[in-house]
Design a protein around this motif. Structure first.
Motif, PDB file in Angstrom:
ATOM      1  N   LEU A  72       0.821  -1.213   0.000  1.00 24.82           N
ATOM      2  CA  LEU A  72       0.000   0.000   0.000  1.00 24.82           C
ATOM      3  C   LEU A  72       0.853   1.260   0.000  1.00 24.82           C
ATOM      4  O   LEU A  72       0.395   2.315  -0.461  1.00 24.82           O
ATOM      5  CB  LEU A  72      -0.955  -0.005   1.186  1.00 24.82           C
ATOM      6  N   LEU A  73       2.075   1.161   0.510  1.00 21.48           N
ATOM      7  CA  LEU A  73       2.971   2.316   0.429  1.00 21.48           C
ATOM      8  C   LEU A  73       3.310   2.636  -1.022  1.00 21.48           C
ATOM      9  O   LEU A  73       3.523   3.803  -1.380  1.00 21.48           O
ATOM     10  CB  LEU A  73       4.247   2.062   1.231  1.00 21.48           C
ATOM     11  N   GLU A  74       3.354   1.612  -1.873  1.00 25.89           N
ATOM     12  CA  GLU A  74       3.561   1.848  -3.297  1.00 25.89           C
ATOM     13  C   GLU A  74       2.379   2.634  -3.871  1.00 25.89           C
ATOM     14  O   GLU A  74       2.563   3.527  -4.703  1.00 25.89           O
ATOM     15  CB  GLU A  74       3.721   0.516  -4.033  1.00 25.89           C
ATOM     16  N   ASN A  75       1.182   2.303  -3.421  1.00 24.06           N
ATOM     17  CA  ASN A  75       0.002   3.062  -3.842  1.00 24.06           C
ATOM     18  C   ASN A  75       0.103   4.512  -3.398  1.00 24.06           C
ATOM     19  O   ASN A  75      -0.263   5.435  -4.129  1.00 24.06           O
ATOM     20  CB  ASN A  75      -1.273   2.433  -3.259  1.00 24.06           C
ATOM     21  N   LEU A  76       0.595   4.697  -2.181  1.00 23.74           N
ATOM     22  CA  LEU A  76       0.729   6.052  -1.641  1.00 23.74           C
ATOM     23  C   LEU A  76       1.741   6.851  -2.467  1.00 23.74           C
ATOM     24  O   LEU A  76       1.562   8.063  -2.677  1.00 23.74           O
ATOM     25  CB  LEU A  76       1.163   5.983  -0.175  1.00 23.74           C
ATOM     26  N   THR A  77       2.780   6.175  -2.950  1.00 23.68           N
ATOM     27  CA  THR A  77       3.766   6.840  -3.805  1.00 23.68           C
ATOM     28  C   THR A  77       3.113   7.340  -5.089  1.00 23.68           C
ATOM     29  O   THR A  77       3.363   8.469  -5.542  1.00 23.68           O
ATOM     30  CB  THR A  77       4.921   5.880  -4.149  1.00 23.68           C
ATOM     31  N   GLU A  78       2.252   6.504  -5.673  1.00 26.81           N
ATOM     32  CA  GLU A  78       1.547   6.928  -6.881  1.00 26.81           C
ATOM     33  C   GLU A  78       0.586   8.072  -6.581  1.00 26.81           C
ATOM     34  O   GLU A  78       0.430   8.988  -7.398  1.00 26.81           O
ATOM     35  CB  GLU A  78       0.811   5.741  -7.506  1.00 26.81           C
ATOM     36  N   GLU A  79      -0.055   8.023  -5.416  1.00 29.91           N
ATOM     37  CA  GLU A  79      -0.950   9.119  -5.030  1.00 29.91           C
ATOM     38  C   GLU A  79      -0.175  10.433  -4.923  1.00 29.91           C
ATOM     39  O   GLU A  79      -0.745  11.509  -5.071  1.00 29.91           O
ATOM     40  CB  GLU A  79      -1.618   8.807  -3.688  1.00 29.91           C
ATOM     41  N   GLY A  81       2.189  11.245  -6.976  1.00 32.38           N
ATOM     42  CA  GLY A  81       2.546  11.691  -8.318  1.00 32.38           C
ATOM     43  C   GLY A  81       3.777  11.044  -8.915  1.00 32.38           C
ATOM     44  O   GLY A  81       4.374  11.591  -9.851  1.00 32.38           O
ATOM     45  N   PHE A  82       4.158   9.865  -8.414  1.00 30.85           N
ATOM     46  CA  PHE A  82       5.342   9.186  -8.937  1.00 30.85           C
ATOM     47  C   PHE A  82       4.961   7.761  -9.346  1.00 30.85           C
ATOM     48  O   PHE A  82       4.342   7.022  -8.574  1.00 30.85           O
ATOM     49  CB  PHE A  82       6.453   9.170  -7.893  1.00 30.85           C
ATOM     50  N   TYR A  83       5.351   7.382 -10.556  1.00 29.30           N
ATOM     51  CA  TYR A  83       4.930   6.119 -11.145  1.00 29.30           C
ATOM     52  C   TYR A  83       6.143   5.386 -11.719  1.00 29.30           C
ATOM     53  O   TYR A  83       7.198   5.984 -11.942  1.00 29.30           O
ATOM     54  CB  TYR A  83       3.913   6.371 -12.267  1.00 29.30           C
ATOM     55  N   GLY A  84       5.955   4.121 -11.982  1.00 26.31           N
ATOM     56  CA  GLY A  84       7.006   3.351 -12.625  1.00 26.31           C
ATOM     57  C   GLY A  84       6.954   3.533 -14.135  1.00 26.31           C
ATOM     58  O   GLY A  84       5.975   4.045 -14.682  1.00 26.31           O
ATOM     59  N   ASP A  85       7.997   3.091 -14.815  1.00 21.66           N
ATOM     60  CA  ASP A  85       8.060   3.231 -16.273  1.00 21.66           C
ATOM     61  C   ASP A  85       6.898   2.508 -16.952  1.00 21.66           C
ATOM     62  O   ASP A  85       6.373   2.983 -17.976  1.00 21.66           O
ATOM     63  CB  ASP A  85       9.392   2.692 -16.805  1.00 21.66           C
ATOM     64  N   ASP A  86       6.486   1.369 -16.411  1.00 17.60           N
ATOM     65  CA  ASP A  86       5.363   0.626 -17.002  1.00 17.60           C
ATOM     66  C   ASP A  86       4.080   1.449 -16.938  1.00 17.60           C
ATOM     67  O   ASP A  86       3.290   1.475 -17.891  1.00 17.60           O
ATOM     68  CB  ASP A  86       5.156  -0.710 -16.274  1.00 17.60           C
ATOM     69  N   GLU A  87       3.889   2.123 -15.799  1.00 19.06           N
ATOM     70  CA  GLU A  87       2.688   2.950 -15.656  1.00 19.06           C
ATOM     71  C   GLU A  87       2.709   4.131 -16.614  1.00 19.06           C
ATOM     72  O   GLU A  87       1.698   4.459 -17.233  1.00 19.06           O
ATOM     73  CB  GLU A  87       2.546   3.450 -14.211  1.00 19.06           C
ATOM     74  N   TYR A  88       3.878   4.769 -16.746  1.00 16.90           N
ATOM     75  CA  TYR A  88       3.975   5.896 -17.678  1.00 16.90           C
ATOM     76  C   TYR A  88       3.677   5.449 -19.109  1.00 16.90           C
ATOM     77  O   TYR A  88       3.024   6.156 -19.873  1.00 16.90           O
ATOM     78  CB  TYR A  88       5.364   6.541 -17.602  1.00 16.90           C
ATOM     79  N   GLY A  95      -3.116   8.546 -23.972  1.00 15.77           N
ATOM     80  CA  GLY A  95      -3.049   9.975 -24.214  1.00 15.77           C
ATOM     81  C   GLY A  95      -2.678  10.839 -23.030  1.00 15.77           C
ATOM     82  O   GLY A  95      -2.796  12.066 -23.095  1.00 15.77           O
ATOM     83  N   VAL A  96      -2.215  10.223 -21.943  1.00 20.99           N
ATOM     84  CA  VAL A  96      -1.819  10.982 -20.758  1.00 20.99           C
ATOM     85  C   VAL A  96      -0.325  11.278 -20.835  1.00 20.99           C
ATOM     86  O   VAL A  96       0.496  10.361 -20.837  1.00 20.99           O
ATOM     87  CB  VAL A  96      -2.135  10.206 -19.462  1.00 20.99           C
ATOM     88  N   GLU A  97       0.018  12.540 -20.905  1.00 23.16           N
ATOM     89  CA  GLU A  97       1.414  12.925 -21.015  1.00 23.16           C
ATOM     90  C   GLU A  97       2.077  12.981 -19.635  1.00 23.16           C
ATOM     91  O   GLU A  97       1.479  13.440 -18.666  1.00 23.16           O
ATOM     92  CB  GLU A  97       1.529  14.282 -21.709  1.00 23.16           C
ATOM     93  N   ARG A  98       3.309  12.502 -19.607  1.00 20.85           N
ATOM     94  CA  ARG A  98       4.045  12.394 -18.351  1.00 20.85           C
ATOM     95  C   ARG A  98       4.160  13.733 -17.631  1.00 20.85           C
ATOM     96  O   ARG A  98       4.011  13.811 -16.406  1.00 20.85           O
ATOM     97  CB  ARG A  98       5.433  11.823 -18.629  1.00 20.85           C
ATOM     98  N   GLY A 103       5.098  14.010 -10.395  1.00 23.66           N
ATOM     99  CA  GLY A 103       5.367  14.808  -9.208  1.00 23.66           C
ATOM    100  C   GLY A 103       4.187  15.619  -8.717  1.00 23.66           C
ATOM    101  O   GLY A 103       4.339  16.413  -7.773  1.00 23.66           O
ATOM    102  N   VAL A 104       3.021  15.415  -9.309  1.00 26.80           N
ATOM    103  CA  VAL A 104       1.832  16.171  -8.905  1.00 26.80           C
ATOM    104  C   VAL A 104       0.914  15.247  -8.092  1.00 26.80           C
ATOM    105  O   VAL A 104       0.367  14.282  -8.640  1.00 26.80           O
ATOM    106  CB  VAL A 104       1.054  16.722 -10.114  1.00 26.80           C
TER     107      VAL A 104
END
Length: 253
Positions: A72-79, A81-88, A95-98, A103-104
């Motif tokens: 769940l801490l990984e989820n909190l990281t995404e909340e 504004g930080f994602y892994g390369d697979d997510e990007y 159509g979602v630009e990095r 960081g938001v």
């Protein structure tokens, strides 16, 4: 995934909170004034969305197994504004630009949407509608004072499990407006990334579903969360329709 968890997932997706007439009207363009309804939603929902990291940390604090907490801490990281390369890469495909999201924190993304709809007044907790306050406080009470399984059922099966579905009507409604994709990125982001959150929470739920008490608490938390959201949709829908009635009265006068 266990049969019991699968059944709960199915039950949640068939709940009125997911199949509400308000969501259907948004998706189909059947509200009298969709743009007003979206701004009204943006104004009020912000007081719920703003606290999501708090909901997540409350559940994390209840988990005794380090692997569960770390998931769940990984989820909190995404909340945040930080994602892994697979997510990007997955987000780029829709159509979602990095640069729109990196960081938001998610509450800031929702604030961006809120302001784009024309709600520019500073957020003030003192001016929140009682309907929103009751939803948030009741939800937090379940997370804080319920068992770990009940809190997990509320946040996982009753919330994250449905997010990628309930935000689709908003994506459809927003496609008929002039708002930019950058300003509305909160919604397609959550229809994609939240599937990962959902999977993590369902995996943890398996641990609690091993006992009759755990099974009961998972479903109890889920139903509480779904019922609270359904009541919020009732209020949003009534406001959208009342707005139309008021406009009609003004034209007739």
């Amino acid at each position: 995934m266990s049969v019991y968890i699968n059944d709960l997932v199915e039950e949640s997706l068939n709940h009125r909170a997911v199949n509400h007439p308000y969501l259907k009207a948004l998706a189909d363009g059947e509200l009298p004034d969709t743009e007003w309804a979206l701004a009204d939603f943006a104004n009020h929902y912000y007081g719920y969305s703003l606290h999501f990291p708090r909901y997540l940390t409350t559940v994390i604090s209840k988990l005794e197994i380090a692997e569960h907490r770390n998931s769940l801490l990984e989820n909190l990281t995404e909340e945040s504004g930080f994602y892994g390369d697979d997510e990007y890469a997955e987000l780029a495909a829709i159509g979602v630009e990095r640069e729109w999201i990196e960081g938001v924190p998610h509450p800031q993304l929702f604030k961006r949407f809120r302001e784009a709809t024309g709600v520019t007044a500073p957020y003030s907790p003192d001016k929140e509608a009682i309907e929103l306050v009751c939803w948030r406080e009741s939800f937090l009470t379940t997370l804080t004072h319920g068992s770990a399984a009940e809190a997990l059922g509320a946040l996982g099966l009753g919330t994250e499990n449905i997010v990628s579905t309930i935000y689709i009507p908003f994506v459809k409604a927003l496609s008929r407006t002039n708002l930019s994709p950058r300003d509305t990125v909160f919604f397609p982001l959550h229809t994609a990334v939240d599937d990962h959150h959902q999977e993590a929470l369902e995996e943890i739920s398996l641990h609690f579903a091993a006992t009759p008490a755990g099974k009961g608490d998972l479903r109890r938390g889920m139903i509480k969360a779904l019922s609270l959201r359904s009541s919020f949709w009732d209020w949003m829908y009534e406001r959208a329709l009342t707005r139309a009635d008021a406009s009609a009265m003004m034209l007739a006068s």
